[in-house]
Design an enzyme around this catalytic site. Sequence first.
Site, PDB file in Angstrom:
ATOM      1  CE  LYS A  82      -7.948  21.311  43.015  1.00 20.24           C
ATOM      2  NZ  LYS A  82      -7.258  20.325  42.185  1.00 20.24           N
ATOM      3  CB  THR A 108     -15.235  14.682  43.873  1.00 26.40           C
ATOM      4  OG1 THR A 108     -14.126  13.624  44.319  1.00 26.40           O
ATOM      5  CG2 THR A 108     -16.436  14.151  44.395  1.00 26.40           C
ATOM      6  NE  ARG A 147      -3.693  18.318  37.657  1.00 28.28           N
ATOM      7  CZ  ARG A 147      -3.116  18.338  38.959  1.00 28.28           C
ATOM      8  NH1 ARG A 147      -1.906  18.351  38.711  1.00 28.28           N
ATOM      9  NH2 ARG A 147      -3.736  18.288  39.903  1.00 28.28           N
ATOM     10  CE  LYS A 177      -3.006  15.239  44.927  1.00 26.15           C
ATOM     11  NZ  LYS A 177      -4.082  14.789  44.013  1.00 26.15           N
ATOM     12  CB  ALA A 230      -0.564  22.304  40.684  1.00 17.31           C
ATOM     13  CG  PHE A 275      -1.583  21.110  44.873  1.00 15.03           C
ATOM     14  CD1 PHE A 275      -2.288  19.903  45.763  1.00 15.03           C
ATOM     15  CD2 PHE A 275      -0.411  20.885  44.366  1.00 15.03           C
ATOM     16  CE1 PHE A 275      -1.590  18.841  45.846  1.00 15.03           C
ATOM     17  CE2 PHE A 275       0.042  19.706  44.404  1.00 15.03           C
ATOM     18  CZ  PHE A 275      -0.226  18.688  45.056  1.00 15.03           C
ATOM     19  CG  PHE A 287     -17.242  15.965  54.961  1.00 13.54           C
ATOM     20  CD1 PHE A 287     -16.723  14.751  55.290  1.00 13.54           C
ATOM     21  CD2 PHE A 287     -17.161  16.824  54.022  1.00 13.54           C
ATOM     22  CE1 PHE A 287     -15.719  14.400  54.513  1.00 13.54           C
ATOM     23  CE2 PHE A 287     -16.084  16.410  53.242  1.00 13.54           C
ATOM     24  CZ  PHE A 287     -15.315  15.218  53.450  1.00 13.54           C
ATOM     25  CD1 TRP A 344     -17.132  11.256  47.370  1.00 11.67           C
ATOM     26  CD2 TRP A 344     -18.799  10.599  48.792  1.00 11.67           C
ATOM     27  NE1 TRP A 344     -16.915  10.193  48.115  1.00 11.67           N
ATOM     28  CE2 TRP A 344     -17.777   9.685  49.022  1.00 11.67           C
ATOM     29  CE3 TRP A 344     -20.164  10.550  49.723  1.00 11.67           C
ATOM     30  CZ2 TRP A 344     -17.862   8.711  49.873  1.00 11.67           C
ATOM     31  CZ3 TRP A 344     -20.116   9.553  50.399  1.00 11.67           C
ATOM     32  CH2 TRP A 344     -18.866   8.540  50.614  1.00 11.67           C
TER      33      TRP A 344
END
Length: 556
Positions: A71, A73, A94, A105, A273, A301, A381, A409
Amino acid sequence: MKTDVQIANEAKMIPIMEVAKKIGIEEDDLELYGNYKAKVSLDLLEKQKEKPDGKLVLVTAINPTPAGEGKTTTNIGLSMGLNKIGKKAITTLREPSLGPCFGVKGGAAGGGYSQVVPMEDINLHFTGDIHAITTANNLVAALLDNHIHQGNKLKIDTRKIVWKRVLDMNDRALRNIVVGLRGRANGVPREDGFDISVASEVMAILCLATDLDDLRQRISKMIVAYDLDGNPVTADDIEATGAVTLLLKDAIKPNLVQTIENTPAFIHGGPFANIAHGCNSVIATKLALKLGDYVVTEAGFGADLGAEKFCNIKCRFAGLSPEAVVIVATVRALKMHGGLPKKELEGENLEALGQGIENLEKHIENIAKFGISSVVAINKFPTDTENEINLLREKSEKLGVNVVLSEVWANGGDGGVELAKKVVEIVEEKKSCFAPLYDSNESIKTKVEKIAKEIYGASGVKYSRKAEKKIKELEKLKLDKMPICMAKTQYSLSDDPTLLGRPSEFDISIADVIVSAGAGFIVVLTGNIMRMPGLPKIPAANNMAITKDGKITGLF
């Protein structure tokens, strides 16, 4: 393949003064923290108040899985993609917490060629905002215990102290402690505990305050305990307001950095969150809207947590109206939601993907309930097959939502151009009819049940005796007419982290209800939500180091 930290170290950053000039910020409005970080004066927002706002775009996601979604990224890559197509775009994010950074994480600065930099600084101490919040929170705790020790003039009931100490670290050993032991000189013995700093109400207040005076007023209303008659005792009652506001005088100023491609980025505030409202600061978002054509922001999230709170809490308080929403997903994560274990995600499996897409479909439906148009961004991916992508497109388009491949990415802004074009198309062609899901003046149970049934898809809500009692107390104290901040697992639409996909015929169980009077919302805790996480068996910290010449290794 290069690591994120290697890519970040090779980025060609420009001085933060040059980044600021791109969006019309003059030197007098900057407080430099070295060459590549700065705080922005609160006076700038007042200077820009007559300017029209830019367009606000929210980036959210499906329920997170160990397969990853991307998210942040995508947020960063979209902002760079918008600049590639001639829009003056700013990203707002954030601040990362040290807890997940050293836990499991990871950081929150993006990944690959879609990062904010200086990445190491952002993920570590940055400009000290979270440390300031930690200190401010713990000053309240110290003043509270000192008041009791010095005679307890307010007749505080030591069994009903609701203010905990905090630490910006995952440390399960501190969840439940006893303070004041070994004699009268050390205070009054009582049970206490620690939350992680980003769960502090001080963090929520910093992120919802509109200026320094609003910050002060919100701090004054924080409930720290209840007296022997059951009346709330506030931070103002223990004379903490002035000192706490003073400690936050710099933390309230937004932080300006840049992306790998030198797009301006405001990174400010960071409430979790799943246990808080999960959005960056109102001040940073409002300032970015005055300075940019497009502002790309995110909420923590999945959309059931972050986007719901963004719409029902942040937008309500700040008067914001998002023009479009990007829902991030990966084929891999959707296959996990469809029942495949992580080790079997590499091969094509249309059956598992089809089942997992139901999770995405629920989030698409939920965003529509707020009157906002959305687009699905598939964080691509190499293992994704053409058949899998086509199935995703087919299912999403049946709900009237386009699917766009995002390759930010691997390719940075160039990989986000298609997504940027689609976002601009939505903003320019589909007028947002944004509205919150509920009225704050409705009863606590009505608001909770609307979220549980409409957003999570629950059949009903069950309340513990403790929660029932707390609701009645808040109604009696007239503290019930506030938005709801649901504390729920991020991994499932339900309150059971093992129920992936789109579960049905489940109830949401409410364990406790806590009022955050300064922040202006009611925290409703479902299941066993930890406000102080623990470290995993092998913490990320175990693999981090710094060489003798100052090079960081193991930080992603």
